[in-house]
Motif scaffolding. Structure first.
Motif, PDB file in Angstrom:
ATOM      1  N   TRP A   1       3.237  41.861   6.502  1.00  0.00           N
ATOM      2  CA  TRP A   1       2.090  40.678   6.472  1.00  0.00           C
ATOM      3  C   TRP A   1       2.918  39.434   5.418  1.00  0.00           C
ATOM      4  N   ALA A   2       3.765  39.907   4.382  1.00  0.00           N
ATOM      5  CA  ALA A   2       3.946  38.930   3.365  1.00  0.00           C
ATOM      6  C   ALA A   2       5.199  38.330   4.030  1.00  0.00           C
ATOM      7  N   SER A   3       6.474  38.943   4.737  1.00  0.00           N
ATOM      8  CA  SER A   3       7.299  37.916   5.133  1.00  0.00           C
ATOM      9  C   SER A   3       6.862  37.062   6.470  1.00  0.00           C
ATOM     10  N   ALA A   4       5.760  37.493   7.124  1.00  0.00           N
ATOM     11  CA  ALA A   4       5.405  36.702   8.164  1.00  0.00           C
ATOM     12  C   ALA A   4       4.833  35.309   7.535  1.00  0.00           C
TER      13      ALA A   4
ATOM     14  N   SER B   1      -0.957  45.430  10.237  1.00  0.00           N
ATOM     15  CA  SER B   1       0.616  45.426   9.764  1.00  0.00           C
ATOM     16  C   SER B   1       0.703  45.824   8.224  1.00  0.00           C
ATOM     17  N   ASP B   2       1.848  46.351   7.894  1.00  0.00           N
ATOM     18  CA  ASP B   2       1.900  47.042   6.366  1.00  0.00           C
ATOM     19  C   ASP B   2       2.212  45.849   5.744  1.00  0.00           C
ATOM     20  N   PHE B   3       2.181  45.884   4.453  1.00  0.00           N
ATOM     21  CA  PHE B   3       2.198  44.680   3.529  1.00  0.00           C
ATOM     22  C   PHE B   3       3.604  43.901   3.652  1.00  0.00           C
TER      23      PHE B   3
ATOM     24  N   LEU C   1      -7.514  44.456   1.016  1.00  0.00           N
ATOM     25  CA  LEU C   1      -6.370  45.389   1.065  1.00  0.00           C
ATOM     26  C   LEU C   1      -5.196  44.464   0.531  1.00  0.00           C
ATOM     27  N   ARG C   2      -5.093  43.424   1.010  1.00  0.00           N
ATOM     28  CA  ARG C   2      -3.927  42.548   0.809  1.00  0.00           C
ATOM     29  C   ARG C   2      -3.948  42.455  -0.649  1.00  0.00           C
ATOM     30  N   LEU C   3      -5.027  41.935  -1.436  1.00  0.00           N
ATOM     31  CA  LEU C   3      -5.199  41.519  -2.611  1.00  0.00           C
ATOM     32  C   LEU C   3      -4.589  42.817  -3.431  1.00  0.00           C
TER      33      LEU C   3
END
Ligand code: GRG
Length: 296
Positions: A7-10, A2-4, A282-284
């Motif tokens: 990912w963040a909203s979930a 998923s895009d950032f 990636l997420r960091l």
């Protein structure tokens, strides 16, 4: 993948439920205190620190249920610091996360107790659940949060901050203040996520700690720029407070252009410390981007 944003909203949505369950229920006595604790933690805030814990935990192969608990502990310390910071004896502010501050909505004594109780609850969470297979590591995690939030960390940074009003600080002095006031808890959020897993070695953990130090300071530099440039409605808190309170900031010391350059340099240094991690970080990386480009 998923895009950032997804990912963040979930995570933000899921984490809201985690917090709702971990906080004392509003019908439980003392009701006013519990209601004020929930008011101060729920429905608001970007949850940057929890997202850093989730991203670091993913990289370390951590169990999400464990990371939820450390992220909640960090967010409770953060919420307590905001409640106390807003009180008349400190920053004396009326707006936080787009709503009246805790002492305005409730009263000063309740706000004081909200901060105290959130801090205690944070340490309760770290000590009553299994967060690491190694009890010694878990003990280190408790100490890590204690040091990060106490007089050698966030509270100490706040003491410097209060003492700096009306003074001209040097850039290293300002950096020292913010590494403690804002940076220590951001750094702890990352390390606590890491310690929930066991995939990383000491050298890798040191690199992530350096990443945390850079993004923690960058967060504050951006905060100073936003305080000078953004409006109250966008920020959800009173804009221009630093100038009103005659506080030294990166903007007053360096000017907006140099402060923005400093945040870009810190961002580059943060990215550099992730260079050996590959796609797992990636997420960091995306969170470091968000911290720099955020508008509130
Ligand atoms: C009272 C012990 C004690 C400490 C207070 C964090 C802090 C120390 C004071 C808050 C004042 C402030 C504006 C600090 C600058 C950086 C910062 C921590 C901003 C707020 O954090 P965000 O932007 O807030 O992550 P949300 O609401 O999104 O969680």
């Amino acid at each position: 993948m998923s895009d950032f944003q997804s990912w963040a909203s979930a995570h933000q949505l899921r984490f809201e439920d985690v917090l709702k369950n971990l906080l004392p229920q509003p019908e439980l006595a003392p009701r006013r205190l519990h209601s004020a604790m929930r008011y101060s933690v729920l429905e608001g805030g970007k949850r940057v620190r929890p997202l850093l814990s989730f991203a670091a935990g993913e990289l370390a192969g951590a169990d999400l249920q464990r990371v939820d608990l450390v992220a909640a502990a960090v967010e409770m310390i953060h919420a307590y610091s905001l409640v106390h910071d807003d009180m008349p004896c400190m920053d004396d502010d009326v707006l936080r996360r787009g709503k009246p501050t805790c002492h305005v909505e409730y009263d000063e004594a309740t706000a004081l107790l909200v901060g105290d109780s959130l801090q205690s609850l944070a340490f309760q969470l770290l000590s009553e659940h299994t967060l690491s297979d190694d009890p010694l590591i878990q003990l280190q995690m408790v100490k890590l949060l204690a040091v990060a939030s106490g007089s050698r960390g966030m509270a100490g940074g706040q003491a410097f901050d209060l003492d700096s009003v009306g003074k001209q600080l040097s850039v290293p002095e300002l950096e020292f203040m913010h590494i403690h006031k804002t940076g220590a808890l951001i750094r702890a959020a990352i390390l606590l996520g890491v310690h929930c897993g066991n995939r990383l070695d000491t050298a890798q953990i040191a690199k992530l700690d350096h990443f945390g130090k850079c993004v923690g300071l960058a967060f504050q530099v951006v905060d100073d720029v936003l305080d000078a440039e953004a409006d109250t409605a966008t920020l959800g808190k009173t804009a221009g407070k630093d100038a009103d309170n005659d506080k030294p900031t990166y903007v007053t010391l360096l000017g907006v252009t140099q402060a923005k350059k400093m945040s870009a340099d810190l961002h580059a240094e943060a990215m550099d410390s992730l260079s050996t991690f590959g796609a797992g970080a990636l997420r960091l990386r995306e969170l470091a981007d968000f911290i720099i480009i955020r508008k509130y």
